[in-house]
Scaffold this active site. Structure first.
Site, PDB file in Angstrom:
ATOM      1  N   THR A 151       2.331  58.984 -19.699  1.00  8.09           N
ATOM      2  CA  THR A 151       3.726  58.591 -19.720  1.00  8.09           C
ATOM      3  C   THR A 151       4.235  56.849 -20.377  1.00  8.09           C
ATOM      4  OG1 THR A 151       3.960  59.475 -17.652  1.00  8.09           O
ATOM      5  CG2 THR A 151       6.203  57.842 -18.042  1.00  8.09           C
ATOM      6  N   ARG A 179       7.508  71.785 -13.147  1.00  3.97           N
ATOM      7  CA  ARG A 179       7.027  70.886 -11.857  1.00  3.97           C
ATOM      8  C   ARG A 179       7.217  69.286 -12.426  1.00  3.97           C
ATOM      9  NH1 ARG A 179       3.583  66.132 -14.371  1.00  3.97           N
ATOM     10  NH2 ARG A 179       2.072  66.138 -12.636  1.00  3.97           N
ATOM     11  N   GLY A 181       6.321  64.528 -11.982  1.00  3.46           N
ATOM     12  CA  GLY A 181       5.307  63.789 -11.325  1.00  3.46           C
ATOM     13  C   GLY A 181       6.078  63.034 -11.010  1.00  3.46           C
ATOM     14  N   ASP A 182       5.450  61.966 -11.281  1.00  2.00           N
ATOM     15  CA  ASP A 182       5.592  60.603 -10.552  1.00  2.00           C
ATOM     16  C   ASP A 182       6.488  60.018 -11.622  1.00  2.00           C
ATOM     17  OD1 ASP A 182       3.370  59.802 -12.220  1.00  2.00           O
ATOM     18  OD2 ASP A 182       4.122  58.306 -12.318  1.00  2.00           O
ATOM     19  N   THR A 202       1.393  55.482 -15.242  1.00  2.00           N
ATOM     20  CA  THR A 202       0.904  56.591 -16.314  1.00  2.00           C
ATOM     21  C   THR A 202      -0.254  56.994 -15.381  1.00  2.00           C
ATOM     22  OG1 THR A 202       0.023  57.585 -18.170  1.00  2.00           O
ATOM     23  CG2 THR A 202      -0.191  54.825 -17.911  1.00  2.00           C
ATOM     24  N   GLY A 205       0.420  62.651 -11.965  1.00  2.00           N
ATOM     25  CA  GLY A 205       1.664  62.280 -10.772  1.00  2.00           C
ATOM     26  C   GLY A 205       1.670  62.544  -9.080  1.00  2.00           C
TER      27      GLY A 205
HETATM   28  N1  GLY Z   1       2.658  60.746 -15.145  1.00  2.00           N
HETATM   29  C1  GLY Z   1       3.134  61.745 -15.446  1.00  2.00           C
HETATM   30  C2  GLY Z   1       3.679  62.891 -14.861  1.00  2.00           C
HETATM   31  O1  GLY Z   1       2.025  62.574 -13.954  1.00  2.00           O
HETATM   32  O2  GLY Z   1       3.818  63.864 -14.847  1.00  2.00           O
END
Ligand code: GLY
Length: 318
Positions: A151, A179, A181-182, A202, A205
């Site tokens: 990310t 889906r 993520g974070d 990054t 996630g």
């Molecule tokens: N850190 C980005 C994700 O896992 O989508």
């Protein structure tokens, strides 16, 4: 007054070069973040962000992004965004909405279109070829399909003392449809408070969101810790806890800056990042994790490393 930016990964460099000029010219941290991330989203050879980002398991590019204003805590976020040219611009716009400030799926393009933002097909030929190759590899082996959750995320401090942060990601390559993520989740992928500082992440996630590490880093800075102390304590304490309680921990890398322009990073993998301040021209660093839970070793990226990086990301896909 001090100003500065810190961002995850080498890919942030061209964006940071533009954002730091905004800040030098007394521009806002909000503008610096959006200008910088937009440049990363537009570059077709970055395969984990924006145009050229790798698709999900059914071949669709679904993008996540978020923006946060550290003065008033306004947050805008998008998840599973399709066909929107610049998710970060839409996230920033959403941050001004009192209601409906986090949109997912089709709702993102509908909002973007209504607000006059540019739509485009985000799947490049290069990303499609990479996806086809991965499908073929998966049909021949039992290897995990998942890869590449790099990310771009960053924190900025402007000369007025305002801070902002942002994230943008195509998430896991070959992820399930829908889906996320974070990266669009407050406290996990990002957090900023202009009276303290900000942090962004990054990595994997699914694991990052278990620890709310961006919020925890800012909270620790509020107790008087430096950005380096805070981000390292938040990250490495949780890495150890997750390893102990769950048996494993994914890749975690965080960057942090306080409202004095001091910065720090923590990571459990080799990781590149970019910093620029009123005292430091934009610089690409490499961080290597410590053997124990100490501070990472940090060095300026060499010309050889930078040349190899550029050759790797632009190499023809067979
Ligand atoms: N850190 C980005 C994700 O896992 O989508």
């Amino acid at each position: 007054m001090s100003y500065g930016m810190i961002a995850t990964w080498r890919m942030a460099y061209d964006g940071i070069r533009v954002g730091i000029v905004d800040l030098a010219n007394c521009g806002s941290s909000q503008k610096a973040i959006v200008d910088a991330i937009k440049i990363v989203e537009d570059y077709p050879f970055y395969k984990s962000v924006g145009y050229g980002g790798l698709p999900n398991e059914v071949g669709l590019v679904e993008l996540d992004a978020a923006f946060m204003n550290g003065d008033n805590f306004d947050i805008g976020a998008v998840a599973g965004s399709r066909n929107v040219k610049n998710p970060i611009v839409v996230a920033e716009k959403l941050s001004h909405e009192r209601f409906n400030s986090f949109l997912v799926g089709d709702g993102v393009a509908k909002y973007a279109s209504k607000e006059g933002f540019e739509l485009r097909n985000m799947l490049t030929e290069r990303a499609k070829k990479t996806w086809e190759n991965r499908l073929e590899e998966m049909s021949k082996s039992n290897l995990s399909p998942y890869d590449g959750h790099d990310t771009v995320s960053m924190v900025a401090l402007d000369q007025h003392g305002s801070m902002s942060c942002g994230t943008s990601s195509s998430g896991l390559f070959m992820k399930k449809e829908g889906r996320t993520g974070d990266s669009p989740l407050s406290g996990s992928g990002f957090y900023v408070d202009s009276e303290i500082g900000g942090a962004t992440a990054t990595g994997l996630g699914e694991d990052l969101m278990k620890g709310c590490l961006s919020y925890e880093t800012v909270r620790l800075m509020s107790t008087g810790l430096t950005p380096q102390e805070a981000v390292n304590q938040a990250t490495m304490t949780f890495v150890k806890k997750l390893e102990r309680r769950k048996g494993k921990c994914g890749a975690f890398s965080l960057v942090a800056m306080n409202n004095q322009g001091e910065w720090g990073v923590a990571t459990n993998v080799e990781f590149s990042f970019v910093v620029a301040t009123d005292r430091l021209s934009p610089t690409i660093y490499l961080a290597y994790p410590a053997e124990d839970d100490g501070y990472p070793t940090i060095e300026v990226a060499s010309h050889e490393w930078l040349d190899a990086y550029q050759a790797r990301i632009t190499a023809p896909i067979k």
